[in-house]
Design an enzyme around this catalytic site. Structure first.
Site, PDB file in Angstrom:
ATOM      1  N   THR A 120     -16.807  42.129  18.155  1.00 26.06           N
ATOM      2  CA  THR A 120     -16.747  42.556  16.762  1.00 26.06           C
ATOM      3  C   THR A 120     -15.741  41.726  15.976  1.00 26.06           C
ATOM      4  O   THR A 120     -14.746  41.247  16.520  1.00 26.06           O
ATOM      5  CB  THR A 120     -16.386  44.056  16.628  1.00 26.06           C
ATOM      6  OG1 THR A 120     -14.979  44.235  16.834  1.00 26.06           O
ATOM      7  CG2 THR A 120     -17.167  44.904  17.612  1.00 26.06           C
ATOM      8  N   THR A 170      -1.356  31.088  19.229  1.00 27.81           N
ATOM      9  CA  THR A 170      -2.556  31.430  18.469  1.00 27.81           C
ATOM     10  C   THR A 170      -2.141  31.411  17.004  1.00 27.81           C
ATOM     11  O   THR A 170      -1.014  31.021  16.679  1.00 27.81           O
ATOM     12  CB  THR A 170      -3.060  32.839  18.848  1.00 27.81           C
ATOM     13  OG1 THR A 170      -2.072  33.799  18.456  1.00 27.81           O
ATOM     14  CG2 THR A 170      -3.302  32.947  20.353  1.00 27.81           C
ATOM     15  N   ASN A 191      -8.376  44.859  20.577  1.00 26.77           N
ATOM     16  CA  ASN A 191      -7.573  43.679  20.281  1.00 26.77           C
ATOM     17  C   ASN A 191      -7.244  43.486  18.804  1.00 26.77           C
ATOM     18  O   ASN A 191      -6.305  42.762  18.458  1.00 26.77           O
ATOM     19  CB  ASN A 191      -8.325  42.435  20.799  1.00 26.77           C
ATOM     20  CG  ASN A 191      -7.682  41.133  20.403  1.00 26.77           C
ATOM     21  OD1 ASN A 191      -6.551  40.838  20.792  1.00 26.77           O
ATOM     22  ND2 ASN A 191      -8.388  40.342  19.618  1.00 26.77           N
ATOM     23  N   SER A 237      -1.244  45.303  23.193  1.00 25.50           N
ATOM     24  CA  SER A 237      -0.001  45.727  22.563  1.00 25.50           C
ATOM     25  C   SER A 237       0.844  44.468  22.386  1.00 25.50           C
ATOM     26  O   SER A 237       0.355  43.452  21.888  1.00 25.50           O
ATOM     27  CB  SER A 237       0.691  46.785  23.443  1.00 25.50           C
ATOM     28  OG  SER A 237       1.925  47.169  22.889  1.00 25.50           O
ATOM     29  N   TYR A 290       5.742  45.988  12.517  1.00 25.56           N
ATOM     30  CA  TYR A 290       4.911  45.545  13.647  1.00 25.56           C
ATOM     31  C   TYR A 290       5.435  46.166  14.943  1.00 25.56           C
ATOM     32  O   TYR A 290       4.663  46.722  15.732  1.00 25.56           O
ATOM     33  CB  TYR A 290       4.918  44.017  13.752  1.00 25.56           C
ATOM     34  CG  TYR A 290       4.086  43.497  14.899  1.00 25.56           C
ATOM     35  CD1 TYR A 290       2.702  43.361  14.771  1.00 25.56           C
ATOM     36  CD2 TYR A 290       4.673  43.131  16.105  1.00 25.56           C
ATOM     37  CE1 TYR A 290       1.934  42.891  15.823  1.00 25.56           C
ATOM     38  CE2 TYR A 290       3.911  42.662  17.163  1.00 25.56           C
ATOM     39  CZ  TYR A 290       2.539  42.542  17.012  1.00 25.56           C
ATOM     40  OH  TYR A 290       1.789  42.081  18.068  1.00 25.56           O
ATOM     41  N   ASP A 315     -14.918  46.584  10.642  1.00 23.57           N
ATOM     42  CA  ASP A 315     -13.564  46.753  10.125  1.00 23.57           C
ATOM     43  C   ASP A 315     -13.009  47.985  10.832  1.00 23.57           C
ATOM     44  O   ASP A 315     -13.462  49.102  10.569  1.00 23.57           O
ATOM     45  CB  ASP A 315     -13.600  46.954   8.617  1.00 23.57           C
ATOM     46  CG  ASP A 315     -12.224  47.227   8.013  1.00 23.57           C
ATOM     47  OD1 ASP A 315     -11.233  47.284   8.787  1.00 23.57           O
ATOM     48  OD2 ASP A 315     -12.144  47.398   6.784  1.00 23.57           O
ATOM     49  N   LYS A 342       3.419  48.905  17.458  1.00 25.31           N
ATOM     50  CA  LYS A 342       3.177  48.677  18.878  1.00 25.31           C
ATOM     51  C   LYS A 342       3.875  49.746  19.730  1.00 25.31           C
ATOM     52  O   LYS A 342       3.340  50.154  20.763  1.00 25.31           O
ATOM     53  CB  LYS A 342       3.626  47.269  19.273  1.00 25.31           C
ATOM     54  CG  LYS A 342       2.784  46.162  18.642  1.00 25.31           C
ATOM     55  CD  LYS A 342       1.300  46.324  18.946  1.00 25.31           C
ATOM     56  CE  LYS A 342       0.467  45.163  18.410  1.00 25.31           C
ATOM     57  NZ  LYS A 342      -0.966  45.324  18.709  1.00 25.31           N
TER      58      LYS A 342
END
Length: 274
Positions: free
Chosen positions: A32, A183, A83, A134, A148, A56, A152
């Site tokens: 997705t 990334t 993810n 996580s 953030y 979404d 988590k």
């Protein structure tokens, strides 16, 4: 026997990397993304083994509809790799209300909606593995990532609880806790607070300097084999750190926490009252 894997946030980064690795070895993947055109190259290469779906994760009803599509198409869901998420950079004081809500909406509530949608499928099967992405920042903190970090920390408590609620049903849970990897999580996928308070400039400078060492950032490709091994393991761990920075940081922090707990043992016990 090939596995049926649902991966959210599969348009880039870890999601796309792991989706391709699973497809390459013959598994079937429901991938997705908000923009499914980013998955066209995998569709062209792997054909019917991949089911690209627009999603979404902030839209709870859409999450349930897409999950139902996946079950109807493949017949089951063996593994969920939850993810989808993003990073928000800026000090806590500088963070706006909307930024804070958006961060929690995607990183926490989005993951919750997907887990809630997949659990009925896995309960019916009496099997399944929920793998939640996580961060090692779900176990410790870094400055400039307050919301953030909080998202988590919250997801850690949620997935650990789901694991305790569903173990008797044959459903397993694992929290994957990476350190920083090369990334675009800290680049194009990240959001920055708009206002900067000068008093925090020394913190910003120290944070920027720490990220200049290329050894800080792990190689995404190196995570493929560990994640495939995790998926295949009959007794997966509750938590899996990815990266040497994460391992050393958490090992040091938990040692200190245990020492503090022991040092204040008598006070803690006396506080019980009897």
């Amino acid at each position: 026997m090939s596995k049926i894997v649902l991966i959210t946030g599969a348009s880039k980064g870890f999601g796309k990397l792991w989706a391709e690795a699973l497809l390459e070895r013959g598994d079937k993947v429901a991938a997705t993304a908000r923009n499914v055109s980013s998955l066209q190259n995998l569709k062209d290469k792997y054909g019917d083994n991949i089911l690209p779906l627009k999603l979404d994760v902030n839209n709870r009803s859409e999450v349930f509809e897409v999950t139902e599509q996946v079950e109807k198409h493949f017949g089951r869901i063996d593994v969920l790799i939850n993810n989808a998420g993003f990073g928000l950079f800026g000090t806590t004081e500088e963070t706006t209300e909307q930024q804070a809500r958006d961060q929690m909406e995607t990183n926490f509530f989005g993951s919750l909606w997907v887990a809630q949608a997949v659990l009925p499928v896995m309960r019916k099967q009496k099997s399944g593995h929920i793998i939640q992405i996580s961060s090692f920042l779900g176990l410790t903190t870094l400055p400039l990532l307050g919301l953030y970090n909080a998202s988590k920390f919250a997801i850690e408590g949620l997935i650990e609880t789901i694991g305790s609620e569903t173990a008797h049903l044959g459903i397993k849970t694992t929290l994957i806790e990476p350190n920083g990897f090369a990334t675009d999580w800290a680049g194009a996928s990240a959001v920055q607070t708009s206002s900067e308070i000068a008093d925090y400039n020394p913190v910003r400078a120290a944070f920027a300097e720490s990220g200049e060492n290329p050894d800080t950032w792990g190689k995404p490709e190196a995570t493929v084999e560990p994640v495939l091994n995790l998926i295949d393991n009959q007794n997966p761990p509750q938590r899996l750190l990815l990266g040497k920075i994460a391992y050393h940081a958490i090992n040091e922090i938990y040692t200190k926490r245990l020492n503090d707990i022991q040092e204040w043992k008598e006070v803690s016990i006396a506080a019980h009252g009897h």
